[in-house]
Design a protein around this motif. Structure first.
Motif, PDB file in Angstrom:
ATOM      1  N   THR A  85       0.842  -1.189   0.000  1.00 57.24           N
ATOM      2  CA  THR A  85       0.000   0.000   0.000  1.00 57.24           C
ATOM      3  C   THR A  85       0.878   1.239   0.000  1.00 57.24           C
ATOM      4  O   THR A  85       1.764   1.373   0.844  1.00 57.24           O
ATOM      5  N   GLU A 126       2.699  -1.433  -5.860  1.00 57.73           N
ATOM      6  CA  GLU A 126       1.567  -2.156  -5.277  1.00 57.73           C
ATOM      7  C   GLU A 126       1.712  -3.660  -5.442  1.00 57.73           C
ATOM      8  O   GLU A 126       1.198  -4.423  -4.635  1.00 57.73           O
ATOM      9  N   LYS A 128       2.833   3.190  -9.051  1.00 55.65           N
ATOM     10  CA  LYS A 128       1.782   2.172  -9.160  1.00 55.65           C
ATOM     11  C   LYS A 128       2.354   0.756  -9.127  1.00 55.65           C
ATOM     12  O   LYS A 128       1.754  -0.145  -8.546  1.00 55.65           O
TER      13      LYS A 128
END
Length: 103
Positions: free
Chosen positions: A2, A43, A40
């Motif tokens: 996260t 993640e 991104k």
């Protein structure tokens, strides 16, 4: 993993200072872009249950600086550094923020 990128806004010196407001608003946009676009791929990095918290703010020369403020694997630190370098952001070098990573 996260990812959370938090903008550390400059306190407004004068309530009517439009430059400070514009810079703070821009910092919110940059934080969102860094989190949602540029980082991104983090993640999917193992371990998936880990969190990474990054502060971004302005340095004295109005450049964007960044700092990871929790303990994360070296591979995550390297990826954040790589993405931030591509964007022209500099590493936050002051010890005024609480930081738990090994820098």
């Amino acid at each position: 993993m996260t990812i959370t990128v938090l903008p550390i806004a400059e306190p407004e010196i004068k309530p009517a200072d439009p430059l400070v407001k514009v810079m703070n608003d821009q910092l919110v946009v940059l934080a969102r872009e860094l989190q949602d676009l540029h980082l991104k791929d983090l993640e999917l990095m193992e371990p998936l249950f880990e969190d990474i918290v990054i502060y971004i703010g302005y340095n004295s020369k109005q450049g964007v600086r960044w700092k990871i403020v929790n303990d994360v694997p070296e591979s995550a630190i390297a990826e954040v550094a790589r993405q931030c370098d591509k964007l022209g952001y500099v590493r936050w070098k002051t010890a005024t923020l609480n930081a738990f990573n090994r820098e």
